[in-house]
Design a protein around this motif. Structure first.
Motif, PDB file in Angstrom:
ATOM      1  N   VAL A 209       0.837  -1.206   0.000  1.00  0.00           N
ATOM      2  CA  VAL A 209       0.000   0.000   0.000  1.00  0.00           C
ATOM      3  C   VAL A 209       0.870   1.253   0.000  1.00  0.00           C
ATOM      4  O   VAL A 209       0.674   2.166  -0.818  1.00  0.00           O
ATOM      5  CB  VAL A 209      -0.947   0.011   1.220  1.00  0.00           C
ATOM      6  CG1 VAL A 209      -1.638   1.371   1.351  1.00  0.00           C
ATOM      7  CG2 VAL A 209      -1.985  -1.091   1.090  1.00  0.00           C
TER       8      VAL A 209
ATOM      9  N   SER B 158       2.884   1.665  -3.341  1.00  0.00           N
ATOM     10  CA  SER B 158       2.020   1.907  -4.500  1.00  0.00           C
ATOM     11  C   SER B 158       1.441   3.320  -4.482  1.00  0.00           C
ATOM     12  O   SER B 158       1.385   3.988  -5.520  1.00  0.00           O
ATOM     13  CB  SER B 158       0.882   0.885  -4.544  1.00  0.00           C
ATOM     14  OG  SER B 158       1.392  -0.410  -4.761  1.00  0.00           O
ATOM     15  N   VAL B 159       1.007   3.758  -3.316  1.00  0.00           N
ATOM     16  CA  VAL B 159       0.490   5.126  -3.207  1.00  0.00           C
ATOM     17  C   VAL B 159       1.601   6.127  -3.504  1.00  0.00           C
ATOM     18  O   VAL B 159       1.403   7.124  -4.203  1.00  0.00           O
ATOM     19  CB  VAL B 159      -0.121   5.369  -1.814  1.00  0.00           C
ATOM     20  CG1 VAL B 159      -0.476   6.844  -1.628  1.00  0.00           C
ATOM     21  CG2 VAL B 159      -1.370   4.514  -1.619  1.00  0.00           C
TER      22      VAL B 159
ATOM     23  N   LYS C 155      -5.819   0.990  -2.559  1.00  0.00           N
ATOM     24  CA  LYS C 155      -4.846   1.983  -3.032  1.00  0.00           C
ATOM     25  C   LYS C 155      -5.547   3.066  -3.861  1.00  0.00           C
ATOM     26  O   LYS C 155      -5.221   4.245  -3.753  1.00  0.00           O
ATOM     27  CB  LYS C 155      -3.763   1.303  -3.887  1.00  0.00           C
ATOM     28  CG  LYS C 155      -2.926   0.277  -3.142  1.00  0.00           C
ATOM     29  CD  LYS C 155      -2.074  -0.500  -4.136  1.00  0.00           C
ATOM     30  CE  LYS C 155      -1.487  -1.743  -3.517  1.00  0.00           C
ATOM     31  NZ  LYS C 155      -0.788  -2.588  -4.507  1.00  0.00           N
ATOM     32  N   THR C 156      -6.527   2.644  -4.696  1.00  0.00           N
ATOM     33  CA  THR C 156      -7.270   3.609  -5.511  1.00  0.00           C
ATOM     34  C   THR C 156      -7.962   4.634  -4.617  1.00  0.00           C
ATOM     35  O   THR C 156      -7.912   5.841  -4.880  1.00  0.00           O
ATOM     36  CB  THR C 156      -8.324   2.885  -6.383  1.00  0.00           C
ATOM     37  OG1 THR C 156      -7.666   1.974  -7.251  1.00  0.00           O
ATOM     38  CG2 THR C 156      -9.127   3.875  -7.211  1.00  0.00           C
TER      39      THR C 156
ATOM     40  N   LEU D 288      -7.140   5.435  -1.531  1.00  0.00           N
ATOM     41  CA  LEU D 288      -6.122   6.260  -0.873  1.00  0.00           C
ATOM     42  C   LEU D 288      -5.554   7.298  -1.825  1.00  0.00           C
ATOM     43  O   LEU D 288      -5.318   8.454  -1.448  1.00  0.00           O
ATOM     44  CB  LEU D 288      -4.993   5.371  -0.329  1.00  0.00           C
ATOM     45  CG  LEU D 288      -5.350   4.484   0.858  1.00  0.00           C
ATOM     46  CD1 LEU D 288      -4.184   3.560   1.198  1.00  0.00           C
ATOM     47  CD2 LEU D 288      -5.710   5.330   2.079  1.00  0.00           C
ATOM     48  N   VAL D 289      -5.347   6.891  -3.082  1.00  0.00           N
ATOM     49  CA  VAL D 289      -4.819   7.828  -4.084  1.00  0.00           C
ATOM     50  C   VAL D 289      -5.808   8.968  -4.322  1.00  0.00           C
ATOM     51  O   VAL D 289      -5.420  10.129  -4.439  1.00  0.00           O
ATOM     52  CB  VAL D 289      -4.494   7.087  -5.408  1.00  0.00           C
ATOM     53  CG1 VAL D 289      -4.260   8.087  -6.532  1.00  0.00           C
ATOM     54  CG2 VAL D 289      -3.271   6.205  -5.225  1.00  0.00           C
TER      55      VAL D 289
END
Length: 329
Positions: free
Chosen positions: A19, A22-23, A259-260, A262-263
């Motif tokens: 996580v 990736s972020v 992740k999406t 969080l992004v």
């Protein structure tokens, strides 16, 4: 008990690393492509993989991990498949609207469930399926804005879904069947993934952007962000193989949608991206779905472990009873 606790800590560590890295790379690449005008995503991915391989090669030379021999045919096909899936996902983004591309990413979870059920005879409970539906609904509400269909884009999306699903299932299957670690598998396959993208990347990027990556004028700031992106990518690639190996392709996709969310949140907070009530509602629904998935998975794993322990105890008792019977004779 200690072994189980260590495994659980390893899974939590792998998820957290995946996580965080990736972020970080999404934010870095967004700054690189949107703010600094470097649009060559596929070529950048080939550099990510090459730096990952070089880093692992140095680590192997210093005995950080041991290599393990894997059949060349398996590794080459696996590497090519993963490289092709990345290229197809980028082409899908180029030929489709953002909304349809998000639908493509969402479709990877049900397709993975379908493939694992059909070919690996894996069973998914109704509760797990329900939690995945809630998750996908939430991510869809939060991220899908428009849906524009076209034949070429639809075909590319289907191919991207198929290659991504098969690649991630193989990542898990190869590690377990050949008893290789995520590091060993990544070390062997990264050069082939990088080679496919290194050859096809500039062509794909030029087709999508109408610009030549080799004619681009690299400033010091752009070069610094590319280096930073490549360094973060080492962690992203390593944690991807680690998470899929320790959990499952479906769990990795669930993590991807976290992740999406969080992004989207970081984009609004740090980069001041547009944010609506719909985004907030979608993210909350998605997080609820992830919570359900995590709870049901944990509950079912505990039931399975209890059942396995009971079976092992019964087998041990039966063996001991038979042994005593023979001694009495």
């Amino acid at each position: 008990m200690v072994e189980t606790s260590r495994f659980q800590m390893g899974v939590i560590g792998a998820l957290a690393l995946s996580v965080a890295s990736s972020v970080a790379i999404v934010i870095c690449n967004k700054a690189l492509m949107s703010n600094l005008g470097f649009p060559f995503a596929t070529t950048l991915t080939s550099w990510h993989l090459m730096v990952t391989f070089c880093t692992l090669h140095v680590a192997q030379k210093f005995n950080v991990f041991e290599t393990k021999s894997i059949e060349m045919k398996t590794i080459v096909l696996f590497g090519i498949l993963n490289g092709v899936s990345i290229g197809l996902l980028n082409l899908s983004l180029g030929f489709n609207s953002i909304g349809f591309y998000q639908m493509t990413k969402l479709a990877i979870i049900p397709f993975t469930v379908l493939l694992e059920t059909a070919f690996l005879k894996k069973q998914f409970s109704q509760k797990i399926k329900l939690s995945l539906f809630v998750l996908l609904l939430g991510v869809g509400i939060a991220s899908i804005t428009d849906l524009q269909l076209n034949l070429v884009g639809s075909v590319l999306s289907l191919l991207a879904i198929a290659t991504t699903c098969v690649g991630q299932i193989l990542t898990n299957t190869i590690q377990k069947r050949l008893n290789v670690s995520s590091t060993q598998l990544l070390y062997h396959s990264a050069p082939y993934q990088a080679a496919i993208l290194f050859v096809s990347g500039p062509l794909v990027d030029q087709f999508l952007t109408k610009q030549n990556v080799f004619a681009y004028k690299y400033s010091a700031v752009v070069s610094a962000f590319i280096i930073l992106s490549c360094l973060i990518a080492v962690s992203v690639n390593f944690s991807t193989f680690l998470v899929i190996g320790k959990t499952s392709p479906v769990t990795y996709q669930v993590l991807g949608h976290l992740k999406t969310c969080l992004v989207l949140g970081f984009g609004y907070t740090l980069l001041h991206d547009p944010f609506t009530e719909r985004n907030i509602v979608g993210i909350l629904i998605a997080i609820f779905g992830m919570g359900l998935y995590s709870y049901f998975c944990t509950h079912e794993n505990k039931k399975k472990q209890s059942s396995d322990s009971l079976t092992a105890s019964q087998d041990s008792y039966t063996t001991e009873f038979v042994s005593m019977s023979h001694e009495a004779e």
